[in-house]
Scaffold this motif. Structure first.
Motif, PDB file in Angstrom:
ATOM      1  N   PHE A  42      -4.937  -7.580   4.358  1.00  0.00           N
ATOM      2  CA  PHE A  42      -5.627  -6.468   5.027  1.00  0.00           C
ATOM      3  C   PHE A  42      -6.812  -6.985   5.846  1.00  0.00           C
ATOM      4  O   PHE A  42      -7.047  -6.543   6.972  1.00  0.00           O
ATOM      5  N   ALA A 102      -2.502   0.642   8.957  1.00  0.00           N
ATOM      6  CA  ALA A 102      -2.424   0.198   7.569  1.00  0.00           C
ATOM      7  C   ALA A 102      -3.196   1.144   6.661  1.00  0.00           C
ATOM      8  O   ALA A 102      -3.954   0.699   5.807  1.00  0.00           O
ATOM      9  N   GLY A 103      -3.029   2.452   6.876  1.00  0.00           N
ATOM     10  CA  GLY A 103      -3.861   3.385   6.117  1.00  0.00           C
ATOM     11  C   GLY A 103      -5.312   2.986   6.284  1.00  0.00           C
ATOM     12  O   GLY A 103      -6.085   3.005   5.337  1.00  0.00           O
ATOM     13  N   MET A 104      -5.646   2.597   7.520  1.00  0.00           N
ATOM     14  CA  MET A 104      -6.974   2.012   7.742  1.00  0.00           C
ATOM     15  C   MET A 104      -8.022   3.104   7.989  1.00  0.00           C
ATOM     16  O   MET A 104      -7.872   3.942   8.869  1.00  0.00           O
ATOM     17  N   THR A 105      -9.053   3.047   7.185  1.00  0.00           N
ATOM     18  CA  THR A 105     -10.140   4.018   7.290  1.00  0.00           C
ATOM     19  C   THR A 105     -11.044   3.676   8.465  1.00  0.00           C
ATOM     20  O   THR A 105     -11.376   2.504   8.678  1.00  0.00           O
ATOM     21  N   ASP A 116      -7.420   3.963  -2.622  1.00  0.00           N
ATOM     22  CA  ASP A 116      -7.061   5.217  -1.943  1.00  0.00           C
ATOM     23  C   ASP A 116      -6.128   6.047  -2.825  1.00  0.00           C
ATOM     24  O   ASP A 116      -5.301   5.507  -3.559  1.00  0.00           O
ATOM     25  N   ARG A 154     -16.312  -1.161  11.223  1.00  0.00           N
ATOM     26  CA  ARG A 154     -15.066  -1.572  11.892  1.00  0.00           C
ATOM     27  C   ARG A 154     -15.093  -1.193  13.361  1.00  0.00           C
ATOM     28  O   ARG A 154     -14.521  -1.894  14.203  1.00  0.00           O
ATOM     29  N   GLU A 214     -12.265   9.940   3.393  1.00  0.00           N
ATOM     30  CA  GLU A 214     -12.136   9.051   4.547  1.00  0.00           C
ATOM     31  C   GLU A 214     -11.036   9.530   5.489  1.00  0.00           C
ATOM     32  O   GLU A 214     -10.205  10.350   5.095  1.00  0.00           O
ATOM     33  N   GLY A 250     -11.813  -6.253   0.869  1.00  0.00           N
ATOM     34  CA  GLY A 250     -12.000  -5.734   2.232  1.00  0.00           C
ATOM     35  C   GLY A 250     -11.657  -4.274   2.428  1.00  0.00           C
ATOM     36  O   GLY A 250     -11.895  -3.722   3.494  1.00  0.00           O
ATOM     37  N   PHE A 251     -11.084  -3.627   1.407  1.00  0.00           N
ATOM     38  CA  PHE A 251     -10.783  -2.198   1.519  1.00  0.00           C
ATOM     39  C   PHE A 251     -12.095  -1.424   1.473  1.00  0.00           C
ATOM     40  O   PHE A 251     -13.103  -1.935   0.978  1.00  0.00           O
ATOM     41  N   THR A 252     -12.036  -0.172   1.869  1.00  0.00           N
ATOM     42  CA  THR A 252     -13.260   0.632   1.806  1.00  0.00           C
ATOM     43  C   THR A 252     -13.746   0.783   0.368  1.00  0.00           C
ATOM     44  O   THR A 252     -14.947   0.902   0.142  1.00  0.00           O
ATOM     45  N   TYR A 293      -7.951   8.112   8.258  1.00  0.00           N
ATOM     46  CA  TYR A 293      -7.170   6.965   8.721  1.00  0.00           C
ATOM     47  C   TYR A 293      -6.922   7.068  10.231  1.00  0.00           C
ATOM     48  O   TYR A 293      -6.669   8.157  10.756  1.00  0.00           O
ATOM     49  N   GLU A 352       2.608   1.799   3.405  1.00  0.00           N
ATOM     50  CA  GLU A 352       3.492   0.706   3.836  1.00  0.00           C
ATOM     51  C   GLU A 352       3.779  -0.158   2.618  1.00  0.00           C
ATOM     52  O   GLU A 352       2.863  -0.502   1.873  1.00  0.00           O
ATOM     53  N   PHE A 374       0.841  -1.185   0.000  1.00  0.00           N
ATOM     54  CA  PHE A 374       0.000   0.000   0.000  1.00  0.00           C
ATOM     55  C   PHE A 374       0.882   1.243   0.000  1.00  0.00           C
ATOM     56  O   PHE A 374       0.758   2.126   0.838  1.00  0.00           O
TER      57      PHE A 374
HETATM   58  N1  GLN Z   1      -8.136   2.872   3.461  1.00  0.00           N
HETATM   59  C1  GLN Z   1      -8.578   1.628   2.960  1.00  0.00           C
HETATM   60  C2  GLN Z   1      -9.338   0.865   4.008  1.00  0.00           C
HETATM   61  O1  GLN Z   1      -9.218   1.121   5.146  1.00  0.00           O
HETATM   62  C3  GLN Z   1      -7.420   0.774   2.439  1.00  0.00           C
HETATM   63  C4  GLN Z   1      -6.440   0.433   3.493  1.00  0.00           C
HETATM   64  C5  GLN Z   1      -5.340  -0.503   3.065  1.00  0.00           C
HETATM   65  O2  GLN Z   1      -5.392  -1.185   2.127  1.00  0.00           O
HETATM   66  N2  GLN Z   1      -4.273  -0.583   3.727  1.00  0.00           N
HETATM   67  O3  GLN Z   1     -10.063  -0.030   3.680  1.00  0.00           O
END
Ligand code: GLN
Length: 271
Positions: A100, A117-120, A206, A125, A230, A166-168, A232, A67, A63
């Motif tokens: 992910f 993980a750049g997680m939204t 993203d 969640r 979004e 599974g990504f947003t 993170y 990362e 990503f």
């Molecule tokens: N931001 C997106 C999400 O949370 C993708 C995150 C990712 O792939 N690391 O789903």
């Protein structure tokens, strides 16, 4: 970047030494715990860690720029911010790379201390994990081949939309356009190949990873029309308030003193 690679190498080496140490002297470690509780922050801090003295971060290292692998090292914005957080807490940082989709499970099960993980942050969640404050914002970008008839997000109706499992982008497109419209991939490189072969019509991902994809692949472009906005944040097991508060405080300080912005500027070139 070179300076950083060396720093990451020593982190990886320190991590593997630590693993070796734990594996080889498990009994000795646990007996010394009782006698000396001042050797590690985790002994005195108000939280439990997956591995004593170590902040274990679960991520998905495909990503870029958040990362990604540089050789066999995982680098990027999240690992650097996580390292700065670990430094503040007096902990070593260990990074676990996984799908992910497995990150939230690993964190909930206590195999990793946090998911970064750049997680939204999403309402769904939030039912399974607690989040830190947000540290970055993102937009879902739409990648199409040059000359595509998809000009706006609405034009994706009836098209084959490539998303990462599974990504947003997956969650949003499935909700808006239906299960039959999305084609799921585990790695963005696989989605790019499918787009170039005409098996899918676009990719939703993203914006910063999207820019890296465009840089590396001729003939593709990002639409001006964005898909969704979004934020993170870092994910923690539900109820692990001590650790979440400690990390959140450290993250807040790193945002306030400009460290997070400085790290982002190293990896993200302004448009
Ligand atoms: N931001 C997106 C999400 O949370 C993708 C995150 C990712 O792939 N690391 O789903």
């Amino acid at each position: 970047m070179k300076k950083f690679s060396i720093a990451m190498l020593s982190m990886v080496l320190a991590g593997s030494m630590l693993l070796t140490g734990c594996g080889g002297s498990k009994t000795a470690d646990s007996s010394s715990d009782a006698q000396d509780s001042s050797t590690s922050t985790s002994d005195t801090a108000d939280y439990k860690l997956a591995t004593e003295g170590t902040l274990t971060m679960a991520t998905n290292a495909y990503f870029e720029p958040w990362e990604y692998y540089d050789g066999d090292k995982i680098v990027g914005i999240d690992p650097e911010v996580a390292q700065a957080i670990a430094d503040k807490l007096g902990l070593k940082l260990e990074i676990m790379d996984m799908d992910f989709d497995s990150i939230i499970t690993a964190v909930s099960a206590g195999k990793a201390d946090m998911g970064m993980a750049g997680m939204t942050v999403t309402e769904d969640r939030k039912k399974n994990v607690d989040f830190s404050q947000t540290y970055a914002s993102a937009i879902q970008a739409i990648i199409v081949p040059e000359g595509s008839d998809i000009k706006t997000a609405d034009d994706m109706e009836g098209k084959k939309i490539g998303v990462m499992q599974g990504f947003t982008g997956d969650l949003n497109c499935t909700e808006q356009f239906g299960e039959d419209s999305v084609v799921r991939f585990n790695k963005s490189a696989e989605a790019v190949m499918a787009l170039q072969q005409g098996k899918i019509d676009c990719i939703v991902i993203d914006n910063e990873p999207a820019k890296k994809i465009i840089e590396a692949n001729k003939g593709l472009q990002i639409l001006d029309s964005k898909y969704s906005q979004e934020d993170y944040a870092i994910a923690f097991a539900k109820g692990n308030d001590g650790l979440r508060d400690a990390v959140d405080k450290a993250l807040g300080e790193l945002i306030d003193d400009g460290t997070v912005e400085k790290i982002m500027n190293e990896y993200i070139v302004a448009d």
